[in-house]
Write a protein that holds these residues in place. Structure first.
Motif, PDB file in Angstrom:
ATOM      1  N   GLY A  78      22.280 -29.314 -16.742  1.00  0.00           N
ATOM      2  CA  GLY A  78      23.506 -29.292 -15.959  1.00  0.00           C
ATOM      3  C   GLY A  78      23.330 -28.629 -14.611  1.00  0.00           C
ATOM      4  N   VAL A  79      22.602 -27.514 -14.588  1.00  0.00           N
ATOM      5  CA  VAL A  79      22.388 -26.785 -13.336  1.00  0.00           C
ATOM      6  C   VAL A  79      21.580 -27.615 -12.353  1.00  0.00           C
ATOM      7  CG1 VAL A  79      21.300 -24.748 -12.309  1.00  0.00           C
ATOM      8  CG2 VAL A  79      22.567 -24.550 -14.464  1.00  0.00           C
ATOM      9  N   VAL A 132      16.449 -16.397 -22.323  1.00  0.00           N
ATOM     10  CA  VAL A 132      17.381 -17.304 -21.663  1.00  0.00           C
ATOM     11  C   VAL A 132      17.349 -17.070 -20.158  1.00  0.00           C
ATOM     12  CG1 VAL A 132      19.782 -18.012 -21.471  1.00  0.00           C
ATOM     13  CG2 VAL A 132      18.830 -17.382 -23.705  1.00  0.00           C
ATOM     14  N   GLN A 133      17.144 -18.132 -19.404  1.00  0.00           N
ATOM     15  CA  GLN A 133      17.128 -18.022 -17.957  1.00  0.00           C
ATOM     16  C   GLN A 133      18.549 -18.036 -17.413  1.00  0.00           C
ATOM     17  OE1 GLN A 133      14.586 -21.346 -16.736  1.00  0.00           O
ATOM     18  NE2 GLN A 133      13.077 -19.846 -16.053  1.00  0.00           N
ATOM     19  N   SER A 134      18.751 -17.284 -16.346  1.00  0.00           N
ATOM     20  CA  SER A 134      20.022 -17.343 -15.645  1.00  0.00           C
ATOM     21  C   SER A 134      20.052 -18.592 -14.772  1.00  0.00           C
ATOM     22  CB  SER A 134      20.200 -16.103 -14.771  1.00  0.00           C
ATOM     23  OG  SER A 134      19.266 -16.128 -13.699  1.00  0.00           O
ATOM     24  N   ILE A 135      21.248 -18.924 -14.268  1.00  0.00           N
ATOM     25  CA  ILE A 135      21.370 -20.079 -13.384  1.00  0.00           C
ATOM     26  C   ILE A 135      20.521 -19.871 -12.139  1.00  0.00           C
ATOM     27  CG2 ILE A 135      22.995 -21.300 -11.879  1.00  0.00           C
ATOM     28  CD1 ILE A 135      25.108 -20.943 -14.036  1.00  0.00           C
ATOM     29  N   ALA A 136      20.504 -18.654 -11.604  1.00  0.00           N
ATOM     30  CA  ALA A 136      19.699 -18.375 -10.407  1.00  0.00           C
ATOM     31  C   ALA A 136      18.215 -18.574 -10.683  1.00  0.00           C
ATOM     32  CB  ALA A 136      19.968 -16.952  -9.922  1.00  0.00           C
ATOM     33  N   GLN A 137      17.746 -18.166 -11.867  1.00  0.00           N
ATOM     34  CA  GLN A 137      16.343 -18.356 -12.217  1.00  0.00           C
ATOM     35  C   GLN A 137      16.000 -19.830 -12.366  1.00  0.00           C
ATOM     36  OE1 GLN A 137      16.447 -15.804 -15.717  1.00  0.00           O
ATOM     37  NE2 GLN A 137      15.093 -14.314 -14.715  1.00  0.00           N
ATOM     38  N   VAL A 159      29.529 -26.941  -9.375  1.00  0.00           N
ATOM     39  CA  VAL A 159      30.236 -27.671 -10.421  1.00  0.00           C
ATOM     40  C   VAL A 159      29.863 -27.155 -11.804  1.00  0.00           C
ATOM     41  CG1 VAL A 159      30.386 -29.914 -11.581  1.00  0.00           C
ATOM     42  CG2 VAL A 159      30.723 -29.766  -9.116  1.00  0.00           C
ATOM     43  N   SER A 160      28.585 -26.838 -12.023  1.00  0.00           N
ATOM     44  CA  SER A 160      28.167 -26.335 -13.335  1.00  0.00           C
ATOM     45  C   SER A 160      28.905 -25.052 -13.691  1.00  0.00           C
ATOM     46  CB  SER A 160      26.648 -26.096 -13.340  1.00  0.00           C
ATOM     47  OG  SER A 160      26.225 -25.630 -14.603  1.00  0.00           O
ATOM     48  N   GLU A 161      29.005 -24.128 -12.707  1.00  0.00           N
ATOM     49  CA  GLU A 161      29.751 -22.896 -12.957  1.00  0.00           C
ATOM     50  C   GLU A 161      31.239 -23.176 -13.143  1.00  0.00           C
ATOM     51  OE1 GLU A 161      27.337 -23.316 -10.737  1.00  0.00           O
ATOM     52  OE2 GLU A 161      26.502 -21.412 -10.046  1.00  0.00           O
ATOM     53  N   ALA A 162      31.785 -24.099 -12.356  1.00  0.00           N
ATOM     54  CA  ALA A 162      33.218 -24.409 -12.440  1.00  0.00           C
ATOM     55  C   ALA A 162      33.592 -24.962 -13.807  1.00  0.00           C
ATOM     56  CB  ALA A 162      33.600 -25.408 -11.347  1.00  0.00           C
ATOM     57  N   ILE A 163      32.740 -25.826 -14.346  1.00  0.00           N
ATOM     58  CA  ILE A 163      33.074 -26.431 -15.629  1.00  0.00           C
ATOM     59  C   ILE A 163      32.979 -25.406 -16.752  1.00  0.00           C
ATOM     60  CG2 ILE A 163      30.828 -27.273 -16.451  1.00  0.00           C
ATOM     61  CD1 ILE A 163      32.246 -29.971 -16.958  1.00  0.00           C
TER      62      ILE A 163
END
Length: 420
Positions: A361-362, A225-230, A82-86
Motif C-alpha cells: 500500500g505504501v 516491522v518497518q515504519s512507513i518512512a523506512q 493516501v495510505s495514511e489517510a485510509i
C-alpha cells in the motif's frame, strides 16, 4: 496457519477470495463505480473541459493546460498520504470524501468565467482525485484481497476506462443540448446520487486478518516491522523501484498529454462529436486490453508487456500525426487505447510481484504520486508546444520519443524485495 490455496485462516474459517460469496467482491463493484466517476470527471473530462473553455472564452490551450498541470501537481502531493489517510479515516470515509470533492469541483468547472475560478474548481477535483483514483482504489482493495488482489484491481480499474467510454460522449452530447454550465451541475448530481449510496451500503470494515495493529498490509507478522518512512527509504534505494517509477512516469506524461488534447487535435479534422466517439473508442479498447491482460497477467513477464505497450502507443501517435483519414485516425486511437488501461494497472502489479506484501500500500501510493507529479506536466507541455509550433505534430512526436525511451528503461531489472 495458512491455506496454500485460499489464504490465511481466521477464527478457524478459511477466507476464500475465489468464492462469489466473498465479501470483497461487492467492494470491487463499488471501486469500479468510483473509478468510473473519478476518471470520467477528473481525467478524461479534462479534454472536454479544455475544448469547451477554449470555445466559450477563447483562452489559449497553454493557459488551460497549465491549470490542468497545477491540478495534477496538487493532487500528486495529496496522493502520497493516501495510505495514511485510509488507515486514519477508513476506506468508507475516504471514498465518500473523495466523491463529494469530485462532484463539487465538477459542478464549479462549468461556471468559471476567469482563469482563477478554474484553479479553484481544479483544487476541489484534486482533493477528490486523491480520494477516489488509483492509490485509493489499490489501498482499499488491498484491505480485502491477498491472493486475488491483481484480479480485483484489474476488474475495478475497468471503471477508469468506462469513465471515458461513457463519460466523454455523454458530456459532449449533454453540453450540445443543455450547455456546459448546466451539464457540469447535472454530472455532479449523478456522481453523488449513484456513488454515495453504493459506498454506504457495501463498504464496511475490512476482514480483521488484514488489519493487524501496526501494518494494515502485512500478510504475516514480520520479525521487525518497518515504519512507513523506512519502507519509503528502502524503495528510494532500490533499482527495481526506480525502473518501475521512471519509465511509467514518462509513459504517463505522453499518455495523459495526448488524452487531454485528443479532442482538440481531432476536432478540426472530424468535428467535436466524432472526436468524442474516437475518445470513447480509445477507452473501450482500454477495457478490452485490460480484460484480455487479466487472463494472462500472472503468467507473463509484466515488464516486457509494458515495453510492448509503450511501443504500440508510440506507433499509434506517429500514424495519427501523419494522416487526416478518419478511418485511420479511429484505428490508431483504438490501438493507442488498447494499452491505456494496462499502463495504469501494470505499475501496481509489478510492485506486488517485486516488493513485499507489507509494503504494498505504501509503495503503490508512492509510485502513483511520483508518476502523477511527473505526468502533471504532460498537458501543459503539449499545450505549450502546440502554441509555439502551431500544430500537434511536434508535441506528439515528443510523446512518442518518451514512450520509446521508457520502453527501454522498464526492461532494466533490479533485485526483487520480497518478504521472507
Amino acid at each position: 496457519m495458512n491455506s496454500p490455496d485460499t489464504g490465511p485462516v481466521v477464527d478457524e474459517k478459511i477466507i476464500d477470495e475465489t468464492s462469489i460469496r466473498y465479501e470483497g467482491w461487492p467492494i470491487v463493484g463499488v471501486c469500479f463505480l468510483v473509478a468510473t466517476f473519478a476518471w470520467g470527471a477528473g481525467f478524461y473530462g479534462q479534454g472536454v473541459y479544455l475544448a469547451e473553455l477554449q470555445r466559450l472564452h477563447g483562452w489559449p490551450a497553454s493557459l488551460i493546460s497549465t491549470a490542468t498541470t497545477g491540478y495534477y501537481l496538487f493532487s500528486a502531493a495529496l496522493v502520497v498520504f493516501v495510505s495514511e489517510a485510509i488507515r486514519t479515516l477508513g476506506p468508507r470515509r475516504l471514498l465518500i470524501g473523495g466523491i463529494l470533492a469530485v462532484a463539487a469541483g465538477t459542478a464549479l468547472v462549468g461556471q468559471v468565467t476567469s482563469p482563477w475560478h478554474l484553479y479553484v474548481a481544479y483544487a476541489l477535483i484534486a482533493f477528490g482525485w486523491a480520494g477516489t483514483s488509483l492509490a485509493a482504489i489499490n489501498n482499499t482493495l488491498g484491505l480485502w484481497f491477498n491472493k486475488r488482489r491483481g484480479m480485483a484491481i484489474s476488474l475495478a480499474l475497468n471503471g477508469a476506462s468506462c469513465g471515458g467510454v461513457l463519460g466523454v460522449p455523454l458530456l459532449v452530447a449533454a453540453i450540445g443540448k443543455f450547455g456546459f454550465p448546466a451539464t457540469s451541475i447535472g454530472a455532479a448530481l449523478v456522481i453523488v446520487l449513484l456513488a454515495i449510496p453504493a459506498i454506504l451500503i457495501w463498504v464496511g470494515q475490512p476482514p480483521k486478518r488484514l488489519l493487524p495493529p501496526v501494518d494494515a498490509f502485512a500478510v504475516t507478522p514480520a520479525p521487525a516491522v518497518q515504519s512507513i518512512a523506512q519502507m519509503r527509504r528502502g524503495a528510494f534505494g532500490s533499482l527495481s523501484f526506480w525502473t518501475i517509477t521512471v519509465p511509467f512516469a514518462m509513459l504517463m506524461i505522453a499518455q495523459v498529454g495526448f488524452i487531454v488534447h485528443q479532442i482538440s487535435f481531432l476536432d478540426p479534422i472530424m468535428g467535436r462529436e466524432r472526436a468524442g466517439i474516437a475518445v470513447a473508442l480509445m477507452t473501450a479498447m482500454a477495457v478490452v486490453g485490460r480484460v484480455l491482460f487479466g487472463f494472462v497477467v500472472d503468467r507473463m513477464d509484466q515488464r516486457k508487456a509494458a515495453a510492448l505497450s509503450a511501443i504500440s502507443q508510440a506507433a499509434a501517435l506517429i500514424v495519427m500525426i501523419n494522416t487526416r483519414n478518419e478511418v485511420t485516425l479511429f484505428t490508431a486511437s483504438a490501438v493507442f487505447g488498447f494499452s491505456v488501461g494496462n499502463m495504469i494497472t501494470l505499475p501496481t502489479l509489478i510492485v506486488q510481484r517485486e516488493f513485499s506484501a507489507a509494503a504494498f500500500g505504501v509503495l503503490v501510493s508512492l509510485v502513483t504520486a511520483i508518476c502523477q507529479f511527473t505526468y502533471a506536466f504532460g498537458p501543459g507541455i503539449v499545450g505549450l508546444l502546440r502554441d509555439i509550433f502551431g500544430s500537434y505534430a511536434v508535441p506528439f512526436y515528443a510523446c512518442a520519443a518518451l514512450q520509446m525511451i521508457a520502453a527501454a528503461i522498464v526492461l532494466v531489472r533490479g533485485k526483487a524485495l520480497r518478504a521472507n
